[in-house]
Design a protein around this motif. Structure first.
Motif, PDB file in Angstrom:
ATOM      1  N   ASP A  66     -10.483  12.492  -0.960  1.00 20.68           N
ATOM      2  CA  ASP A  66      -9.614  11.357  -0.668  1.00 20.68           C
ATOM      3  C   ASP A  66      -9.837  10.278  -1.724  1.00 20.68           C
ATOM      4  O   ASP A  66     -10.954  10.089  -2.219  1.00 20.68           O
ATOM      5  CB  ASP A  66      -9.921  10.799   0.715  1.00 20.68           C
ATOM      6  CG  ASP A  66      -9.630  11.806   1.822  1.00 20.68           C
ATOM      7  OD1 ASP A  66      -8.661  12.576   1.672  1.00 20.68           O
ATOM      8  OD2 ASP A  66     -10.367  11.819   2.817  1.00 20.68           O
ATOM      9  N   SER A  67      -8.766   9.550  -2.049  1.00 22.32           N
ATOM     10  CA  SER A  67      -8.829   8.608  -3.161  1.00 22.32           C
ATOM     11  C   SER A  67      -9.945   7.580  -3.004  1.00 22.32           C
ATOM     12  O   SER A  67     -10.634   7.254  -3.978  1.00 22.32           O
ATOM     13  CB  SER A  67      -7.486   7.889  -3.317  1.00 22.32           C
ATOM     14  OG  SER A  67      -7.164   7.166  -2.141  1.00 22.32           O
ATOM     15  N   HIS A  68     -10.145   7.078  -1.772  1.00 19.75           N
ATOM     16  CA  HIS A  68     -11.152   6.033  -1.604  1.00 19.75           C
ATOM     17  C   HIS A  68     -12.562   6.580  -1.809  1.00 19.75           C
ATOM     18  O   HIS A  68     -13.481   5.823  -2.126  1.00 19.75           O
ATOM     19  CB  HIS A  68     -11.021   5.373  -0.224  1.00 19.75           C
ATOM     20  CG  HIS A  68     -11.330   6.256   0.934  1.00 19.75           C
ATOM     21  ND1 HIS A  68     -10.425   7.163   1.430  1.00 19.75           N
ATOM     22  CD2 HIS A  68     -12.441   6.390   1.693  1.00 19.75           C
ATOM     23  CE1 HIS A  68     -10.959   7.803   2.455  1.00 19.75           C
ATOM     24  NE2 HIS A  68     -12.186   7.359   2.630  1.00 19.75           N
ATOM     25  N   ARG A  69     -12.732   7.885  -1.648  1.00 18.10           N
ATOM     26  CA  ARG A  69     -14.048   8.484  -1.895  1.00 18.10           C
ATOM     27  C   ARG A  69     -14.252   8.774  -3.380  1.00 18.10           C
ATOM     28  O   ARG A  69     -15.372   8.708  -3.886  1.00 18.10           O
ATOM     29  CB  ARG A  69     -14.206   9.756  -1.078  1.00 18.10           C
ATOM     30  CG  ARG A  69     -14.133   9.509   0.427  1.00 18.10           C
ATOM     31  CD  ARG A  69     -14.432  10.770   1.231  1.00 18.10           C
ATOM     32  NE  ARG A  69     -14.235  10.540   2.657  1.00 18.10           N
ATOM     33  CZ  ARG A  69     -15.115   9.957   3.461  1.00 18.10           C
ATOM     34  NH1 ARG A  69     -16.266   9.529   2.961  1.00 18.10           N
ATOM     35  NH2 ARG A  69     -14.856   9.786   4.733  1.00 18.10           N
ATOM     36  N   VAL A 123       0.841  -1.193   0.000  1.00 20.51           N
ATOM     37  CA  VAL A 123       0.000   0.000   0.000  1.00 20.51           C
ATOM     38  C   VAL A 123       0.880   1.248   0.000  1.00 20.51           C
ATOM     39  O   VAL A 123       2.102   1.174   0.150  1.00 20.51           O
ATOM     40  CB  VAL A 123      -0.957   0.026   1.210  1.00 20.51           C
ATOM     41  CG1 VAL A 123      -1.916  -1.145   1.155  1.00 20.51           C
ATOM     42  CG2 VAL A 123      -0.174   0.008   2.525  1.00 20.51           C
ATOM     43  N   PRO A 171       0.862   5.684   1.331  1.00 20.74           N
ATOM     44  CA  PRO A 171       0.157   6.622   2.217  1.00 20.74           C
ATOM     45  C   PRO A 171      -1.083   7.181   1.527  1.00 20.74           C
ATOM     46  O   PRO A 171      -1.142   7.280   0.295  1.00 20.74           O
ATOM     47  CB  PRO A 171       1.202   7.713   2.468  1.00 20.74           C
ATOM     48  CG  PRO A 171       2.519   7.048   2.232  1.00 20.74           C
ATOM     49  CD  PRO A 171       2.271   6.076   1.112  1.00 20.74           C
ATOM     50  N   SER A 172      -2.074   7.538   2.320  1.00 24.70           N
ATOM     51  CA  SER A 172      -3.319   8.071   1.763  1.00 24.70           C
ATOM     52  C   SER A 172      -3.045   9.339   0.950  1.00 24.70           C
ATOM     53  O   SER A 172      -2.105  10.083   1.219  1.00 24.70           O
ATOM     54  CB  SER A 172      -4.323   8.363   2.882  1.00 24.70           C
ATOM     55  OG  SER A 172      -3.803   9.327   3.774  1.00 24.70           O
ATOM     56  N   PHE A 173      -3.887   9.582  -0.047  1.00 22.76           N
ATOM     57  CA  PHE A 173      -3.691  10.731  -0.924  1.00 22.76           C
ATOM     58  C   PHE A 173      -5.041  11.219  -1.435  1.00 22.76           C
ATOM     59  O   PHE A 173      -6.053  10.524  -1.334  1.00 22.76           O
ATOM     60  CB  PHE A 173      -2.769  10.371  -2.101  1.00 22.76           C
ATOM     61  CG  PHE A 173      -3.254   9.210  -2.925  1.00 22.76           C
ATOM     62  CD1 PHE A 173      -4.048   9.410  -4.046  1.00 22.76           C
ATOM     63  CD2 PHE A 173      -2.902   7.902  -2.589  1.00 22.76           C
ATOM     64  CE1 PHE A 173      -4.486   8.338  -4.809  1.00 22.76           C
ATOM     65  CE2 PHE A 173      -3.325   6.820  -3.356  1.00 22.76           C
ATOM     66  CZ  PHE A 173      -4.130   7.044  -4.470  1.00 22.76           C
ATOM     67  N   ARG A 174      -5.023  12.430  -1.971  1.00 19.38           N
ATOM     68  CA  ARG A 174      -6.226  13.000  -2.565  1.00 19.38           C
ATOM     69  C   ARG A 174      -6.097  13.029  -4.086  1.00 19.38           C
ATOM     70  O   ARG A 174      -4.998  13.095  -4.636  1.00 19.38           O
ATOM     71  CB  ARG A 174      -6.472  14.421  -2.041  1.00 19.38           C
ATOM     72  CG  ARG A 174      -6.989  14.465  -0.617  1.00 19.38           C
ATOM     73  CD  ARG A 174      -7.506  15.857  -0.265  1.00 19.38           C
ATOM     74  NE  ARG A 174      -6.444  16.857  -0.329  1.00 19.38           N
ATOM     75  CZ  ARG A 174      -5.570  17.082   0.644  1.00 19.38           C
ATOM     76  NH1 ARG A 174      -5.614  16.366   1.764  1.00 19.38           N
ATOM     77  NH2 ARG A 174      -4.652  18.016   0.511  1.00 19.38           N
TER      78      ARG A 174
END
Length: 314
Positions: free
Chosen positions: A169-172, A62, A64-67
């Protein structure tokens, strides 16, 4: 397990993100697969259709979270096809949907951004829930009841394509509701074959007067080294055709599949196709290597259901 993927010429399928796993074989043996000590087995198990055993633990790579900055635009399909190479190389995620019987394409681009999120994007919510689900379901029901309306509905749908942008956010951004049910066939092709293949499909749809209103989806992924992957050894383009549930899809899918066959297409494992074991062996250079591993782990075919028996049974 089936090579499920998104879109992005620099991104692989979900299977490529597996870096370790625990496998329970047909004999009950517990096998730990890692890139460091069993790379061949790991590659086979990354996409195995359940043929090698039960996966009891999976480790994913994975980041880090990103937009993402997401835009969707209504564009001319001829312009889109002419610019495919540029678009796929200059966007993290690039995909488009061509509406049959029209020159309209819905083009989606997504790229990483530092912009602040827009958590209450009403335009996107309206597009996702009302247009892509509610209104499209109603139009699809009209086509189911009167297939002869499909061409006019496709043109109407293309005319209704909205435009907009979102940052979140990417998951959204990636998560999209799909409430309208359909049958689907999707094939992988060499990345540079997308334009010519879609042009041929457009010609067949027009010449054969195919009654279809669902858009055709086009995406890309990066090459990988997984034996049963549709992207094995080649950067790949994906073309997916759909037909609303309850409508006859066989003639449409057969006509398009004939085009995929001529162009060396590999069918998506989780969707409809009519390829045989003999044909598939010719499409996958590492087919026999996978078979060797399968026979070693499951010599009596415990994990072969009737469908898989027809494709992988000895």
């Amino acid at each position: 397990g089936t090579g499920t993927h998104g879109t992005g010429i620099g991104l692989g399928s979900i299977s490529t993100q597996v870096v370790a796993l625990r496998l329970v074989s047909a004999s009950g043996e517990i096998i730990e697969c890692k890139t460091t000590d069993s790379p061949d087995l790991l590659r086979a198990a990354q996409l195995s259709l359940g043929l090698l055993g039960i996966l009891s633990a999976i480790t994913l790579r994975v980041v880090p979270s990103f937009r993402l900055h997401y835009t969707w635009r209504r564009e001319d399909i001829n312009t889109v096809l002419a610019n495919c190479e540029h678009e796929r190389n200059h966007n993290r995620n690039f995909e488009f949907y061509w509406f049959p019987h029209t020159d309209v394409a819905l083009v989606k681009r997504m790229n990483i951004t530092d912009q602040p999120a827009r958590p209450n994007n009403l335009v996107r919510k309206l597009n996702d829930l009302v247009l892509e689900n509610g209104a499209f379901w109603l139009l699809s029901e009209i086509c189911r009841l009167r297939p002869s309306m499909s061409t006019r509905i496709a043109k109407l749908t293309g005319a209704l394509v909205s435009e907009g942008e979102d940052v979140n956010d990417s998951h959204r951004i990636y998560a999209t509701q799909r409430l309208v049910r359909f049958n689907e066939m999707e094939y992988s092709l060499p990345a540079d074959e997308l334009q010519a293949t879609l042009e041929e499909i457009r010609s067949v749809v027009a010449h054969e007067r195919i009654e279809v209103h669902f858009p055709i989806e086009c995406r890309y992924t990066q090459a990988d080294d997984i034996p049963l992957s549709t992207a094995f050894g080649r950067d790949s383009a994906y073309i997916a055709v759909h037909m609303y549930r309850g409508m006859a899809y066989q003639r449409y899918f057969a006509a398009v599949e004939a085009i995929f066959r001529r162009r060396g297409g590999r069918p998506h494992w989780g969707k409809l196709h009519t390829r045989t074991s003999t044909e598939l062996r010719q499409l996958y250079p590492a087919w026999d290597a996978f078979h060797t591993i399968r026979r070693q782990l499951d010599p009596h075919g415990l994990f072969l259901n009737p469908y898989l028996q027809g494709l992988f049974g000895d």
